[in-house]
Design a protein around this motif. Structure first.
Motif, short mmCIF file in Angstrom:
data_model
loop_
_atom_site.label_atom_id
_atom_site.label_comp_id
_atom_site.label_asym_id
_atom_site.label_seq_id
_atom_site.Cartn_x
_atom_site.Cartn_y
_atom_site.Cartn_z
N GLN A 55 -8.98 -12.73 4.70
CA GLN A 55 -8.09 -12.62 3.55
C GLN A 55 -8.42 -13.71 2.53
OE1 GLN A 55 -3.96 -11.74 4.37
NE2 GLN A 55 -3.29 -13.13 2.75
N ARG A 56 -8.68 -14.91 3.01
CA ARG A 56 -9.05 -16.02 2.12
C ARG A 56 -10.33 -15.69 1.34
NH1 ARG A 56 -8.24 -21.13 0.92
NH2 ARG A 56 -6.71 -21.56 2.50
N ASP A 57 -11.34 -15.19 2.06
CA ASP A 57 -12.58 -14.79 1.39
C ASP A 57 -12.29 -13.82 0.25
OD1 ASP A 57 -14.19 -16.22 3.25
OD2 ASP A 57 -14.40 -14.44 4.54
N LEU A 58 -11.44 -12.85 0.53
CA LEU A 58 -11.15 -11.81 -0.45
C LEU A 58 -10.42 -12.35 -1.67
CD1 LEU A 58 -10.23 -8.89 1.95
CD2 LEU A 58 -12.10 -8.90 0.29
N PHE A 59 -9.37 -13.14 -1.46
CA PHE A 59 -8.65 -13.59 -2.66
C PHE A 59 -9.46 -14.59 -3.46
CE2 PHE A 59 -6.35 -16.73 0.16
CZ PHE A 59 -6.52 -17.89 -0.59
N GLU A 60 -10.35 -15.32 -2.81
CA GLU A 60 -11.23 -16.21 -3.57
C GLU A 60 -12.29 -15.43 -4.34
OE1 GLU A 60 -12.67 -19.02 -0.67
OE2 GLU A 60 -10.84 -20.23 -0.76
N ARG A 61 -12.89 -14.44 -3.70
CA ARG A 61 -13.93 -13.65 -4.38
C ARG A 61 -13.37 -12.81 -5.52
NH1 ARG A 61 -18.34 -11.67 0.12
NH2 ARG A 61 -18.49 -13.69 1.13
N LEU A 62 -12.16 -12.30 -5.32
CA LEU A 62 -11.58 -11.40 -6.32
C LEU A 62 -10.73 -12.15 -7.34
CD1 LEU A 62 -10.68 -8.45 -3.94
CD2 LEU A 62 -12.68 -8.69 -5.43
N ASP A 63 -10.56 -13.45 -7.13
CA ASP A 63 -9.83 -14.29 -8.08
C ASP A 63 -8.41 -13.78 -8.32
OD1 ASP A 63 -9.67 -16.55 -9.65
OD2 ASP A 63 -10.51 -15.59 -11.43
N VAL A 64 -7.71 -13.52 -7.21
CA VAL A 64 -6.31 -13.10 -7.27
C VAL A 64 -5.47 -14.07 -6.44
CG1 VAL A 64 -6.84 -10.66 -7.65
CG2 VAL A 64 -6.50 -11.50 -5.32
N GLU A 65 -4.19 -14.01 -6.63
CA GLU A 65 -3.28 -14.86 -5.87
C GLU A 65 -3.26 -14.42 -4.40
OE1 GLU A 65 -1.58 -17.53 -7.03
OE2 GLU A 65 -2.59 -17.22 -8.96
N GLN A 66 -3.03 -15.39 -3.53
CA GLN A 66 -2.99 -15.12 -2.10
C GLN A 66 -1.91 -14.09 -1.77
OE1 GLN A 66 -0.66 -15.79 0.46
NE2 GLN A 66 -2.07 -15.22 2.08
N ALA A 67 -0.74 -14.22 -2.38
CA ALA A 67 0.36 -13.28 -2.10
C ALA A 67 0.01 -11.87 -2.55
CB ALA A 67 1.64 -13.77 -2.77
N THR A 68 -0.66 -11.76 -3.69
CA THR A 68 -1.09 -10.45 -4.19
C THR A 68 -2.05 -9.81 -3.21
OG1 THR A 68 -0.79 -11.18 -6.47
CG2 THR A 68 -2.22 -9.27 -6.12
N MET A 69 -3.00 -10.59 -2.71
CA MET A 69 -3.97 -10.07 -1.75
C MET A 69 -3.27 -9.66 -0.46
SD MET A 69 -6.91 -9.05 -0.92
CE MET A 69 -7.60 -9.39 -2.52
N ALA A 70 -2.31 -10.45 -0.01
CA ALA A 70 -1.59 -10.12 1.22
C ALA A 70 -0.87 -8.78 1.07
CB ALA A 70 -0.59 -11.23 1.56
N ASN A 71 -0.24 -8.56 -0.07
CA ASN A 71 0.47 -7.30 -0.31
C ASN A 71 -0.51 -6.12 -0.38
OD1 ASN A 71 3.00 -8.48 -0.37
ND2 ASN A 71 2.93 -8.84 -2.57
N THR A 72 -1.64 -6.33 -1.06
CA THR A 72 -2.64 -5.27 -1.17
C THR A 72 -3.17 -4.90 0.20
OG1 THR A 72 -3.26 -5.94 -3.41
CG2 THR A 72 -4.88 -4.65 -2.17
N LEU A 73 -3.49 -5.90 1.00
CA LEU A 73 -4.02 -5.63 2.34
C LEU A 73 -2.99 -4.94 3.23
CD1 LEU A 73 -6.06 -8.90 2.97
CD2 LEU A 73 -6.95 -6.60 2.45
N ALA A 74 -1.73 -5.31 3.09
CA ALA A 74 -0.68 -4.64 3.88
C ALA A 74 -0.62 -3.15 3.51
CB ALA A 74 0.67 -5.31 3.63
N ARG A 75 -0.70 -2.84 2.23
CA ARG A 75 -0.69 -1.44 1.80
C ARG A 75 -1.94 -0.71 2.30
NH1 ARG A 75 0.90 -3.84 -2.94
NH2 ARG A 75 -1.10 -3.42 -3.92
N MET A 76 -3.08 -1.40 2.25
CA MET A 76 -4.32 -0.78 2.69
C MET A 76 -4.30 -0.50 4.20
SD MET A 76 -7.08 -2.83 0.33
CE MET A 76 -8.52 -1.85 0.84
N GLU A 77 -3.71 -1.42 4.94
CA GLU A 77 -3.59 -1.21 6.38
C GLU A 77 -2.65 -0.04 6.65
OE1 GLU A 77 -3.41 -4.08 10.26
OE2 GLU A 77 -2.12 -4.63 8.57
N ARG A 78 -1.54 0.00 5.95
CA ARG A 78 -0.57 1.11 6.07
C ARG A 78 -1.23 2.45 5.74
NH1 ARG A 78 3.00 1.37 1.13
NH2 ARG A 78 1.12 2.43 0.45
N ASP A 79 -2.12 2.44 4.73
CA ASP A 79 -2.78 3.67 4.28
C ASP A 79 -4.02 4.03 5.08
OD1 ASP A 79 -0.82 3.75 2.34
OD2 ASP A 79 -2.13 3.09 0.71
N GLY A 80 -4.32 3.25 6.12
CA GLY A 80 -5.44 3.56 6.99
C GLY A 80 -6.81 3.26 6.40
#
Length: 149
Positions: A55-80
């Motif tokens: 998750q850290r790699d992703l939010f650093e590479r994509l230049d987004v906030e950690q909380a935003t990345m956490a929410n996106t990943l939660a949705r992506m996990e939910r969506d399979g």
């Protein structure tokens, strides 16, 4: 009293923001039928390049906030689209891995992005397109670094 006026039609910042919103709208129109949102697409781009990031790699590479990345990943996990696995060397971290569904979306999602790019920039010849993109990259890097001169 004379004041300088701000001409938004000549403002690179205003136009870049406006263009980014329009790119996002058109992309969303094209990837929505695939079950994707723009933030998910951006994350998938990084994972298609290198699966198994943290998750850290992703939010650093994509230049987004950690909380935003956490929410996106939660949705992506939910969506399979992703699954989280234990990190090989860091017990506190998880690595993010694509599911087969996410891998199957690569072609259609990237085709949608290419369509939007062609819609906006298809009128430019190769040299002009390269200059436009390299100028944008330079501006992004300078803004990240906080450079003014």
């Amino acid at each position: 009293m004379v004041t300088d006026t701000f001409d938004r039609a000549r403002s690179a910042g205003y136009l870049a923001n406006h263009m980014a919103r329009l790119f996002a709208q058109r992309l969303h129109e094209r990837i929505r039928p695939l079950g994707l949102a723009p933030a998910q697409f951006m994350t998938l781009l990084a994972l298609w390049e290198e699966d198994g990031l943290t998750q850290r790699d992703l939010f650093e590479r994509l230049d987004v906030e950690q909380a935003t990345m956490a929410n996106t990943l939660a949705r992506m996990e939910r969506d399979g689209l992703i699954e989280r696995r234990a990190h090989a060397t860091d017990a506190r971290a998880k690595t993010i891995h694509l599911t087969n569904r996410a891998r199957d979306l690569r072609g259609p999602a990237q085709a949608a992005a290419r369509e939007v790019n062609a819609m906006a920039l298809g009128h430019l010849n190769g040299d002009d397109l390269e200059l436009f993109v390299s100028t944008m990259r330079s501006a992004v890097e300078r803004l990240k670094a906080g450079e003014t001169g």
